[in-house]
Design a protein around this motif. Structure first.
Motif, PDB file in Angstrom:
ATOM      1  N   SER A 153       9.311 -14.793  -4.230  1.00 37.67           N
ATOM      2  CA  SER A 153       9.721 -14.963  -3.598  1.00 37.67           C
ATOM      3  C   SER A 153      10.484 -12.873  -3.763  1.00 37.67           C
ATOM      4  O   SER A 153      10.986 -12.710  -5.474  1.00 37.67           O
ATOM      5  N   ILE A 154      10.996 -12.907  -3.149  1.00 35.67           N
ATOM      6  CA  ILE A 154      12.052 -11.427  -3.419  1.00 35.67           C
ATOM      7  C   ILE A 154      12.609 -11.284  -4.069  1.00 35.67           C
ATOM      8  O   ILE A 154      13.579 -12.561  -4.324  1.00 35.67           O
ATOM      9  N   GLY A 155      13.153 -10.574  -5.192  1.00 34.50           N
ATOM     10  CA  GLY A 155      14.460 -10.253  -6.231  1.00 34.50           C
ATOM     11  C   GLY A 155      13.571 -11.035  -7.198  1.00 34.50           C
ATOM     12  O   GLY A 155      14.363 -10.664  -8.548  1.00 34.50           O
ATOM     13  N   ASP A 156      12.382 -11.897  -7.418  1.00 28.67           N
ATOM     14  CA  ASP A 156      11.769 -12.396  -8.418  1.00 28.67           C
ATOM     15  C   ASP A 156      11.522 -11.341  -8.684  1.00 28.67           C
ATOM     16  O   ASP A 156      10.743 -10.378  -9.088  1.00 28.67           O
ATOM     17  N   PRO A 157      11.215 -10.888 -10.320  1.00 24.39           N
ATOM     18  CA  PRO A 157      10.535  -9.765 -11.605  1.00 24.39           C
ATOM     19  C   PRO A 157       9.539  -9.226 -11.371  1.00 24.39           C
ATOM     20  O   PRO A 157       8.672  -8.371 -10.507  1.00 24.39           O
ATOM     21  N   ALA A 158       8.212 -11.181 -11.356  1.00 21.59           N
ATOM     22  CA  ALA A 158       7.015 -10.665 -11.125  1.00 21.59           C
ATOM     23  C   ALA A 158       7.025 -10.397  -9.862  1.00 21.59           C
ATOM     24  O   ALA A 158       5.612  -9.305  -9.250  1.00 21.59           O
ATOM     25  N   PHE A 159       7.656 -11.103  -8.685  1.00 17.27           N
ATOM     26  CA  PHE A 159       7.206 -10.632  -7.315  1.00 17.27           C
ATOM     27  C   PHE A 159       7.001  -8.768  -7.091  1.00 17.27           C
ATOM     28  O   PHE A 159       6.355  -8.628  -6.188  1.00 17.27           O
ATOM     29  N   ASN A 160       8.646  -8.663  -7.229  1.00 10.15           N
ATOM     30  CA  ASN A 160       9.032  -7.584  -7.057  1.00 10.15           C
ATOM     31  C   ASN A 160       7.833  -6.479  -7.612  1.00 10.15           C
ATOM     32  O   ASN A 160       7.515  -5.145  -7.175  1.00 10.15           O
ATOM     33  N   ASP A 161       7.046  -6.726  -9.161  1.00 10.92           N
ATOM     34  CA  ASP A 161       6.081  -5.735  -9.756  1.00 10.92           C
ATOM     35  C   ASP A 161       4.766  -6.257  -8.915  1.00 10.92           C
ATOM     36  O   ASP A 161       4.154  -4.884  -8.541  1.00 10.92           O
ATOM     37  N   PHE A 162       4.206  -7.485  -8.166  1.00 10.99           N
ATOM     38  CA  PHE A 162       3.404  -7.204  -7.079  1.00 10.99           C
ATOM     39  C   PHE A 162       3.318  -6.344  -6.550  1.00 10.99           C
ATOM     40  O   PHE A 162       2.576  -6.484  -5.495  1.00 10.99           O
ATOM     41  N   TYR A 163       4.649  -6.866  -5.379  1.00 14.37           N
ATOM     42  CA  TYR A 163       4.845  -6.125  -3.921  1.00 14.37           C
ATOM     43  C   TYR A 163       4.687  -4.889  -4.053  1.00 14.37           C
ATOM     44  O   TYR A 163       4.556  -4.473  -3.541  1.00 14.37           O
ATOM     45  N   ALA A 164       5.262  -4.225  -5.600  1.00 13.24           N
ATOM     46  CA  ALA A 164       5.207  -2.967  -5.104  1.00 13.24           C
ATOM     47  C   ALA A 164       3.246  -2.011  -4.689  1.00 13.24           C
ATOM     48  O   ALA A 164       3.594  -0.844  -4.989  1.00 13.24           O
ATOM     49  N   ARG A 165       2.895  -3.397  -5.690  1.00 19.37           N
ATOM     50  CA  ARG A 165       1.517  -2.547  -5.884  1.00 19.37           C
ATOM     51  C   ARG A 165       0.676  -2.187  -4.802  1.00 19.37           C
ATOM     52  O   ARG A 165      -0.341  -2.029  -4.343  1.00 19.37           O
ATOM     53  N   PHE A 166       1.543  -2.527  -3.490  1.00 19.64           N
ATOM     54  CA  PHE A 166       0.865  -2.511  -2.417  1.00 19.64           C
ATOM     55  C   PHE A 166       1.125  -1.379  -1.355  1.00 19.64           C
ATOM     56  O   PHE A 166       1.992  -0.433  -1.217  1.00 19.64           O
ATOM     57  N   LEU A 167      -0.539  -0.858  -0.628  1.00 16.19           N
ATOM     58  CA  LEU A 167      -0.561   0.359  -0.212  1.00 16.19           C
ATOM     59  C   LEU A 167      -0.870   0.399   1.145  1.00 16.19           C
ATOM     60  O   LEU A 167      -1.731  -1.213   1.467  1.00 16.19           O
ATOM     61  N   PRO A 168      -0.789   1.538   2.014  1.00 17.48           N
ATOM     62  CA  PRO A 168      -1.331   1.233   3.800  1.00 17.48           C
ATOM     63  C   PRO A 168      -2.401   1.112   3.452  1.00 17.48           C
ATOM     64  O   PRO A 168      -3.551   1.582   2.767  1.00 17.48           O
ATOM     65  N   LEU A 169      -3.374   0.929   4.638  1.00 18.19           N
ATOM     66  CA  LEU A 169      -4.337   0.032   4.486  1.00 18.19           C
ATOM     67  C   LEU A 169      -4.994   0.015   5.392  1.00 18.19           C
ATOM     68  O   LEU A 169      -4.414   0.325   6.730  1.00 18.19           O
ATOM     69  N   ALA A 170      -6.588   0.255   5.456  1.00 13.78           N
ATOM     70  CA  ALA A 170      -7.069   0.611   6.842  1.00 13.78           C
ATOM     71  C   ALA A 170      -8.788  -0.394   6.952  1.00 13.78           C
ATOM     72  O   ALA A 170      -9.025  -0.310   5.926  1.00 13.78           O
ATOM     73  N   PHE A 171      -9.040  -1.112   8.269  1.00 19.48           N
ATOM     74  CA  PHE A 171     -10.146  -1.276   8.141  1.00 19.48           C
ATOM     75  C   PHE A 171     -10.854  -0.532   8.829  1.00 19.48           C
ATOM     76  O   PHE A 171     -10.559  -0.372  10.553  1.00 19.48           O
ATOM     77  N   SER A 172     -12.402  -0.138   8.409  1.00 18.52           N
ATOM     78  CA  SER A 172     -13.318   0.296   9.450  1.00 18.52           C
ATOM     79  C   SER A 172     -14.366   1.040   9.885  1.00 18.52           C
ATOM     80  O   SER A 172     -15.271   0.698   7.766  1.00 18.52           O
ATOM     81  N   PRO A 173     -15.224   0.956  10.160  1.00 18.05           N
ATOM     82  CA  PRO A 173     -16.689   1.055   9.784  1.00 18.05           C
ATOM     83  C   PRO A 173     -16.669   2.394   9.032  1.00 18.05           C
ATOM     84  O   PRO A 173     -17.484   2.501   8.265  1.00 18.05           O
ATOM     85  N   ARG A 174     -16.259   3.364   9.423  1.00 16.25           N
ATOM     86  CA  ARG A 174     -16.505   4.849   8.039  1.00 16.25           C
ATOM     87  C   ARG A 174     -15.838   4.157   6.758  1.00 16.25           C
ATOM     88  O   ARG A 174     -16.641   4.822   6.050  1.00 16.25           O
ATOM     89  N   ILE A 175     -14.911   4.146   6.744  1.00 17.34           N
ATOM     90  CA  ILE A 175     -14.400   2.951   5.823  1.00 17.34           C
ATOM     91  C   ILE A 175     -15.638   2.212   4.689  1.00 17.34           C
ATOM     92  O   ILE A 175     -16.295   2.462   3.126  1.00 17.34           O
ATOM     93  N   GLU A 176     -16.644   1.122   5.136  1.00 15.86           N
ATOM     94  CA  GLU A 176     -17.817   0.987   4.535  1.00 15.86           C
ATOM     95  C   GLU A 176     -19.360   1.375   4.482  1.00 15.86           C
ATOM     96  O   GLU A 176     -19.137   1.007   3.393  1.00 15.86           O
ATOM     97  N   ASN A 177     -19.022   2.632   5.880  1.00 16.20           N
ATOM     98  CA  ASN A 177     -20.288   3.459   5.004  1.00 16.20           C
ATOM     99  C   ASN A 177     -20.283   4.538   3.709  1.00 16.20           C
ATOM    100  O   ASN A 177     -21.030   4.213   3.173  1.00 16.20           O
TER     101      ASN A 177
END
Length: 383
Positions: free
Chosen positions: A163-187
């Motif tokens: 959960s938020i505030g736990d050091p391991a969670f803070n590190d894990f959550y910091a790895r998340f980035l904006p994402l998109a899902f599209s046929p263009r990405i797949e191709n």
């Protein structure tokens, strides 16, 4: 009083910054590192008034310091919402799967799937944030604290409390980035990854979540260059997206018109339009102790006879499902679909081989080396 508040604030900041992910705290394997880009094309950009490079994909090449001991490299595909960093050190500071396989003597390649992280795009597809804190806790780091599906209660392997505030969670959550899902990405990713394999030769693919669909598309694009595909809860459920179940929604969202993707895939007999793929629904919603525990599946109908995946069926697959991830509700759907389409699949429910308590990001959890050992045994059998 002001000094006391300032001290408390500084203490909290220090706790966040000095967590497991703090500089110098990991123990990655010794290796030689090289980076390069694959794929891409030069095009004229009228807005900029000149030529630019588009559609290229970032690659890290890691060579074990002790020398390469296996004939086939490993290529890692990350999941949606994160980058290739997920294969490096874990949120608790311990080494991840890149180190595990480097220590075994494998050449390792880590991708940032096109439009994510360090892979470029001239105009990024419409993106959303990699996930709110609440979503990440519910779906990945602490599903046991919620009651959206029955198997969530068995989750025990995330370091810390998830959960938020736990050091391991803070590190894990910091790895998340904006994402998109599209046929263009797949191709684009299929094309650029096959370009990589044409450079380095036949390789093993290890994919996770959204990376699973990219792994199957790469196999479809250049099957002779894929020695085997290890899919760790690959998010490629045929014709549907079941992840809404995390939030207690008991229906699937239509997607993947070609079965495994939203872009054309080679079938036998050939398919020129996805409407030619006749589907049916098997199984039913199941509940255990009043909580959702299994989804029905969408697969090819038996009449006309199911079509085979012409290229993907040439490559063996190891599919892994953990005990406590939401994927345990529907991974059987993908396995059934692959087998019906002629793919040789070894499906391992990790709890049935004594590896228990894992969620969806099992490669970052406390017992990840046990899971890597299962993968290693399968790879050695395919060399």
């Amino acid at each position: 009083m002001k000094l006391s508040i300032l001290c408390c604030a500084l203490s909290l900041l220090q706790a966040v910054l000095s967590g497991p992910g703090a500089p110098g705290s990991s123990a990655e394997a010794l290796h030689r590192r090289n980076i390069f880009y694959v794929g891409g094309e030069y095009v004229f950009n009228a807005t900029q008034g000149g030529t630019i490079l588009i559609n290229d994909q970032y690659v890290e090449e890691l060579t074990p310091a002790g020398g390469v001991k296996h004939p086939y490299p490993i290529v890692f595909f990350h999941g949606g919402g994160v980058s290739g960093a997920q294969w490096l050190n874990k949120p608790d500071g311990n080494p991840g799967w890149a180190t595990y396989f480097l220590n075994q003597g494998y050449m390792v390649y880590i991708l940032d799937i096109w439009s994510v992280g360090r892979s470029s795009a001239e105009d990024f597809p419409a993106q959303i944030i990699g996930g709110t804190v609440e979503l990440v806790e519910v779906a990945f780091s602490a599903p046991e604290l919620y009651h959206h599906y029955y198997q969530a209660q068995f989750h025990t392997q995330f370091p810390g409390n998830g959960s938020i505030g736990d050091p391991a969670f803070n590190d894990f959550y910091a790895r998340f980035l904006p994402l998109a899902f599209s046929p263009r990405i797949e191709n684009i990713t299929r094309t650029s990854t096959c370009a990589l394999l044409s450079m380095i030769g036949p390789s093993f693919l290890i994919s996770h979540s959204f990376g699973g669909s990219v792994g199957y598309l790469t196999t479809d694009g250049c099957p002779t260059l894929v020695k085997g595909h290890v899919s760790v809860e690959g998010d490629s459920s045929p014709y549907a997206n079941y992840d809404a179940g995390v939030f207690g929604v008991n229906t699937s969202s239509p997607t993947r018109a070609w079965g495994l993707a939203d872009v054309p895939i080679a079938y036998d007999p050939p398919v020129t339009d996805p409407s030619q793929l006749v589907t049916t629904t098997t199984g039913e919603l199941k509940y255990t102790d009043g909580l959702l525990s299994q989804y029905p599946c969408i697969e090819q109908a038996t009449s006309p006879p199911p079509r085979k995946l012409a290229n993907i069926s040439q490559v063996p697959v190891l599919f892994l499902t953990t005990q406590a991830s939401v994927h345990v509700l529907y991974d059987q759907c993908l396995v059934q679909f692959l087998k019906q389409a002629g793919v040789i699949v070894d499906w391992i429910l990790l709890a049935q081989v004594g590896i228990k308590g894992n969620g969806h990001f099992s490669m970052l959890e406390k017992n990840s080396d046990q899971i890597a050992g299962v993968i290693l045994k399968w790879l050695l059998g395919k060399e």
